[in-house]
Scaffold this motif. Structure first.
Motif, PDB file in Angstrom:
ATOM      1  N   SER A  47       0.824  -1.210   0.000  1.00 52.89           N
ATOM      2  CA  SER A  47       0.000   0.000   0.000  1.00 52.89           C
ATOM      3  C   SER A  47       0.856   1.257   0.000  1.00 52.89           C
ATOM      4  CB  SER A  47      -0.926   0.008   1.219  1.00 52.89           C
ATOM      5  OG  SER A  47      -1.814  -1.080   1.156  1.00 52.89           O
ATOM      6  N   LEU A  48       1.945   1.233   0.760  1.00 54.70           N
ATOM      7  CA  LEU A  48       2.849   2.390   0.785  1.00 54.70           C
ATOM      8  C   LEU A  48       3.525   2.594  -0.567  1.00 54.70           C
ATOM      9  CD1 LEU A  48       4.438   2.004   4.334  1.00 54.70           C
ATOM     10  CD2 LEU A  48       2.788   3.725   3.570  1.00 54.70           C
ATOM     11  N   ILE A  49       3.896   1.505  -1.220  1.00 52.46           N
ATOM     12  CA  ILE A  49       4.492   1.601  -2.561  1.00 52.46           C
ATOM     13  C   ILE A  49       3.477   2.210  -3.527  1.00 52.46           C
ATOM     14  CG2 ILE A  49       5.320   0.253  -4.531  1.00 52.46           C
ATOM     15  CD1 ILE A  49       6.594  -1.663  -2.432  1.00 52.46           C
ATOM     16  N   ILE A  54       1.394   6.786  -6.756  1.00 48.95           N
ATOM     17  CA  ILE A  54       0.333   7.738  -7.106  1.00 48.95           C
ATOM     18  C   ILE A  54       0.772   9.167  -6.810  1.00 48.95           C
ATOM     19  CG2 ILE A  54      -2.000   8.499  -6.511  1.00 48.95           C
ATOM     20  CD1 ILE A  54      -2.739   5.567  -6.196  1.00 48.95           C
ATOM     21  N   SER A  55       1.461   9.369  -5.690  1.00 54.68           N
ATOM     22  CA  SER A  55       1.972  10.712  -5.382  1.00 54.68           C
ATOM     23  C   SER A  55       2.944  11.176  -6.456  1.00 54.68           C
ATOM     24  CB  SER A  55       2.653  10.713  -4.016  1.00 54.68           C
ATOM     25  OG  SER A  55       1.725  10.478  -3.003  1.00 54.68           O
ATOM     26  N   GLY A  61       2.705  14.392 -13.209  1.00 55.89           N
ATOM     27  CA  GLY A  61       1.642  14.616 -14.180  1.00 55.89           C
ATOM     28  C   GLY A  61       0.893  15.916 -14.028  1.00 55.89           C
ATOM     29  N   ALA A  62       1.477  16.903 -13.376  1.00 57.71           N
ATOM     30  CA  ALA A  62       0.794  18.188 -13.207  1.00 57.71           C
ATOM     31  C   ALA A  62       0.423  18.796 -14.554  1.00 57.71           C
ATOM     32  CB  ALA A  62       1.662  19.139 -12.396  1.00 57.71           C
ATOM     33  N   VAL A  63       1.264  18.599 -15.552  1.00 55.04           N
ATOM     34  CA  VAL A  63       0.980  19.129 -16.887  1.00 55.04           C
ATOM     35  C   VAL A  63      -0.191  18.375 -17.510  1.00 55.04           C
ATOM     36  CG1 VAL A  63       1.906  19.414 -19.214  1.00 55.04           C
ATOM     37  CG2 VAL A  63       3.358  19.864 -17.238  1.00 55.04           C
ATOM     38  N   GLY A  81      -2.829   3.262  -9.948  1.00 54.84           N
ATOM     39  CA  GLY A  81      -2.796   2.738  -8.586  1.00 54.84           C
ATOM     40  C   GLY A  81      -3.026   1.237  -8.541  1.00 54.84           C
ATOM     41  N   ALA A  82      -3.972   0.759  -9.327  1.00 54.17           N
ATOM     42  CA  ALA A  82      -4.255  -0.677  -9.356  1.00 54.17           C
ATOM     43  C   ALA A  82      -3.066  -1.478  -9.885  1.00 54.17           C
ATOM     44  CB  ALA A  82      -5.496  -0.949 -10.206  1.00 54.17           C
TER      45      ALA A  82
END
Length: 108
Positions: A47-49, A54-55, A61-63, A81-82
């Motif tokens: 889950s941490l990975i 995702i972070s 991916g801000a652009v 994420g999946a």
């Protein structure tokens, strides 16, 4: 009074209470041991990975986020994420390989 926030909080709280009741029952039946703790640690690691992945996607991916419609960006994050969780679960051993093998991940 609290609207949707209160509903979300109540749902989360009821899920937590249910989980605690289940853990207590399992302890009473001597069905929880070291194996359970190891499995929980592996799931937490996967889950941490996934959270880190995702972070990173959000940061990098801000652009893309400004160009894509919100629904497409959300779908991209969910799929990312999946996929990252499935890979992390396979690496950490959080999910047996036979289960992931049904989806073509790892050994069948």
């Amino acid at each position: 009074m609290f609207g949707h926030v209160g509903l979300a909080f109540a749902t989360s709280l009821s899920g937590l209470v249910t989980a605690l009741i289940m853990v207590r029952l399992l302890i009473q039946q001597n069905r929880l041991g070291l194996r359970w703790v190891r499995s929980l640690g592996r799931i937490l690691a996967a889950s941490l990975i996934m959270a880190a992945f995702i972070s990173g996607l959000q940061y990098i991916g801000a652009v893309l986020e400004s160009v894509l419609p919100n629904a497409v960006w959300l779908a991209f994050l969910v799929v990312g994420g999946a996929v990252s969780y499935a890979g992390a679960a396979r690496i950490t051993g959080a999910v047996p390989a036979g289960i992931l093998g049904r989806f073509g991940i790892g050994k069948a």
